[in-house]
Design a protein around this motif. Sequence first.
Motif, PDB file in Angstrom:
ATOM      1  N   UNK A  30       0.838  -1.198   0.000  1.00 21.44           N
ATOM      2  CA  UNK A  30       0.000   0.000   0.000  1.00 21.44           C
ATOM      3  C   UNK A  30       0.874   1.250   0.000  1.00 21.44           C
ATOM      4  N   UNK A  31       1.848   1.285   0.907  1.00 20.20           N
ATOM      5  CA  UNK A  31       2.678   2.475   1.041  1.00 20.20           C
ATOM      6  C   UNK A  31       3.600   2.678  -0.151  1.00 20.20           C
ATOM      7  N   UNK A  32       4.008   1.595  -0.811  1.00 16.38           N
ATOM      8  CA  UNK A  32       4.846   1.720  -2.007  1.00 16.38           C
ATOM      9  C   UNK A  32       4.065   2.376  -3.139  1.00 16.38           C
ATOM     10  N   UNK A  33       2.831   1.899  -3.368  1.00 19.66           N
ATOM     11  CA  UNK A  33       2.033   2.413  -4.470  1.00 19.66           C
ATOM     12  C   UNK A  33       1.384   3.764  -4.142  1.00 19.66           C
ATOM     13  N   UNK A  38      -0.299   9.607  -5.661  1.00 21.39           N
ATOM     14  CA  UNK A  38      -0.501  11.004  -5.234  1.00 21.39           C
ATOM     15  C   UNK A  38       0.742  11.860  -5.496  1.00 21.39           C
ATOM     16  N   UNK A  39       1.626  11.339  -6.308  1.00 22.41           N
ATOM     17  CA  UNK A  39       2.913  11.981  -6.597  1.00 22.41           C
ATOM     18  C   UNK A  39       2.736  13.444  -7.002  1.00 22.41           C
ATOM     19  N   UNK A  40       1.904  13.692  -8.003  1.00 21.00           N
ATOM     20  CA  UNK A  40       1.736  15.059  -8.514  1.00 21.00           C
ATOM     21  C   UNK A  40       0.998  15.948  -7.517  1.00 21.00           C
ATOM     22  N   UNK A  41       0.061  15.369  -6.765  1.00 17.29           N
ATOM     23  CA  UNK A  41      -0.666  16.152  -5.763  1.00 17.29           C
ATOM     24  C   UNK A  41       0.279  16.634  -4.667  1.00 17.29           C
ATOM     25  N   UNK A 154      -1.980  -2.863  -3.394  1.00 19.23           N
ATOM     26  CA  UNK A 154      -1.948  -1.873  -4.473  1.00 19.23           C
ATOM     27  C   UNK A 154      -3.355  -1.470  -4.887  1.00 19.23           C
ATOM     28  N   UNK A 155      -4.263  -2.444  -4.938  1.00 17.84           N
ATOM     29  CA  UNK A 155      -5.637  -2.139  -5.323  1.00 17.84           C
ATOM     30  C   UNK A 155      -6.345  -1.292  -4.266  1.00 17.84           C
ATOM     31  N   UNK A 156      -6.024  -1.521  -2.983  1.00 10.94           N
ATOM     32  CA  UNK A 156      -6.633  -0.706  -1.931  1.00 10.94           C
ATOM     33  C   UNK A 156      -6.213   0.757  -2.070  1.00 10.94           C
ATOM     34  N   UNK A 157      -4.958   0.994  -2.430  1.00 12.62           N
ATOM     35  CA  UNK A 157      -4.499   2.374  -2.645  1.00 12.62           C
ATOM     36  C   UNK A 157      -5.349   3.048  -3.714  1.00 12.62           C
ATOM     37  N   UNK A 158      -5.524   2.330  -4.834  1.00 11.09           N
ATOM     38  CA  UNK A 158      -6.306   2.900  -5.932  1.00 11.09           C
ATOM     39  C   UNK A 158      -7.727   3.217  -5.474  1.00 11.09           C
ATOM     40  N   UNK A 276      -3.764   7.127 -13.463  1.00  8.66           N
ATOM     41  CA  UNK A 276      -3.010   6.260 -12.553  1.00  8.66           C
ATOM     42  C   UNK A 276      -3.882   5.233 -11.834  1.00  8.66           C
ATOM     43  N   UNK A 277      -5.106   5.627 -11.436  1.00  9.82           N
ATOM     44  CA  UNK A 277      -6.005   4.711 -10.731  1.00  9.82           C
ATOM     45  C   UNK A 277      -6.429   3.569 -11.641  1.00  9.82           C
ATOM     46  N   UNK A 278      -6.872   3.898 -12.851  1.00  8.96           N
ATOM     47  CA  UNK A 278      -7.290   2.867 -13.812  1.00  8.96           C
ATOM     48  C   UNK A 278      -6.133   1.943 -14.143  1.00  8.96           C
ATOM     49  N   UNK A 279      -4.963   2.514 -14.346  1.00 10.83           N
ATOM     50  CA  UNK A 279      -3.778   1.721 -14.667  1.00 10.83           C
ATOM     51  C   UNK A 279      -3.489   0.705 -13.568  1.00 10.83           C
ATOM     52  N   UNK A 280      -3.571   1.133 -12.317  1.00  9.48           N
ATOM     53  CA  UNK A 280      -3.296   0.235 -11.186  1.00  9.48           C
ATOM     54  C   UNK A 280      -4.308  -0.900 -11.131  1.00  9.48           C
ATOM     55  N   UNK A 281      -5.591  -0.580 -11.283  1.00 10.89           N
ATOM     56  CA  UNK A 281      -6.624  -1.627 -11.289  1.00 10.89           C
ATOM     57  C   UNK A 281      -6.353  -2.651 -12.391  1.00 10.89           C
ATOM     58  N   UNK A 282      -6.146  -2.174 -13.611  1.00 14.27           N
ATOM     59  CA  UNK A 282      -5.930  -3.072 -14.749  1.00 14.27           C
ATOM     60  C   UNK A 282      -4.702  -3.955 -14.542  1.00 14.27           C
ATOM     61  N   UNK A 283      -3.611  -3.342 -14.071  1.00 12.21           N
ATOM     62  CA  UNK A 283      -2.360  -4.081 -13.905  1.00 12.21           C
ATOM     63  C   UNK A 283      -2.519  -5.227 -12.916  1.00 12.21           C
TER      64      UNK A 283
END
Length: 458
Positions: A30-33, A38-41, A154-158, A276-283
């Motif tokens: 979770x913390x890695x992803x 939120x990188x740009x935020x 990772x999915x929980x982060x998204x 980024x959210x959609x990408x994470x879900x799909x991956x």
Amino acid sequence: MFEGLDSRRITFFQIKSVIVSGIGIFSDSYNLYAISLVYYLVSASLHLSPIQDSLMTSASFIGAAVGAFMFGFIADRIGRKPMYGIDLAFIAVGSFLQFFTTNFYELVIFRSILGFGIGGDYVLSPVIMAENADTRDRGKLMIMTFPIMAAFGAMLVAFVDQISIMYLPSSAVWHLVLAFGGVPALLVIYLRRKIPETPRFEARVKGNSRELTRIESEIGSSVNVDIDSRPFVSRLRASILLIFVSAILWILYDMYSTTFAIYGPITIAYNLGLTPITFTYYAEIFAGIPGAIVSALLIDRVGRRKLIVVGYAGVFFWLLMYSLLLARASIFAGLASDVTPAGLIGKAAILGFFFYIMNYLFSATGPASIIGGAMVTPEITPTKVRGTSQGITVGIDRTADAIGLTAFPILLSRYGLSAMVLAYAMIAVLSIIMIFLIPEAAGRTLEEVSKDYDTITQ
């Protein structure tokens, strides 16, 4: 010595170990992803420079390197149990403190604290899971603990990011997303403090008969005390070459994997026209989770080496295709016009997404689940130095990650995405060659693989 434990199939005790250990990996993932989503935020909110952006992403890895060295050494001196739970306490504290971040310096300090706990968890969880597992199911149990739980993290982060964006201002979104990583860690600290010492550490290093009685009650089989008579330094010196090779394998893997984990939802998603959210879900849905499940089903039958070789061969091929699409789109009939300076569009975007997902699927089937799952070093080093060995491996790898993550934006701006993807494809080839320097652990006890025999029986 451990015949009863090694010959049994999956037990309730082992499932409990998977859950308690796996929640730590869930939190780590979770913390890695989280920082990537939120990188740009964060950068916009705190007005960070490019160098500060890089330090923001690498701070947790620097903390993890220090934590890994310290937790690994201490775990070999006083035991795994006394340290288990303390790692998650650091993760929880570091995560929650991020909610109160007001400037760059605070963020770096808080993420370093978080990383310190993650480094400890990457030592303790795989070591404990390996020492609690039976021989026939050890690979399966470790994959259930690591890559599968990491994918759900990772999915929980998204999900948290997606919900937060809907209802909160941007400055509050990143504070909440980063801080929420402490919740799952907090939930299992108590459970970790209640689990017994591992049977192997107690029988090979400590020899406490009272604790052994409790362990035997938990695992449902007897354990014979067989103290390792060789000095700690002697054991460590005999394992140093394998530790070094394991560290290099993990560095090579993370040069490819961790960079994509941090910058994938930013760079790759942007190139493919995805959020980024959609990408994470799909991956994770199309590659991460299916690949880990396939790996879990095959690892104890096929073996670690074969899965890693097949996985890296797939990574090489599909990353090569992705690189060619970016650099030489003309060889893909009718797609040249779909490759623009701003990224891929139309059919090229669909094909690029397919190439990347196939790369990720093969990675999850082999190297991500085994090397990235932190299971190499714990299987090939003796019990007396297993924690220290894993600590060295993790510490070296996290240090290299911190450097690599800092360098990636600079290299990307200079050479372009196609060249970077091609470089990662070549890393897969080098890793295939190096994997044959590591002994195969499938179907063998930890003592057989690590040659952990020179003992005085009590």
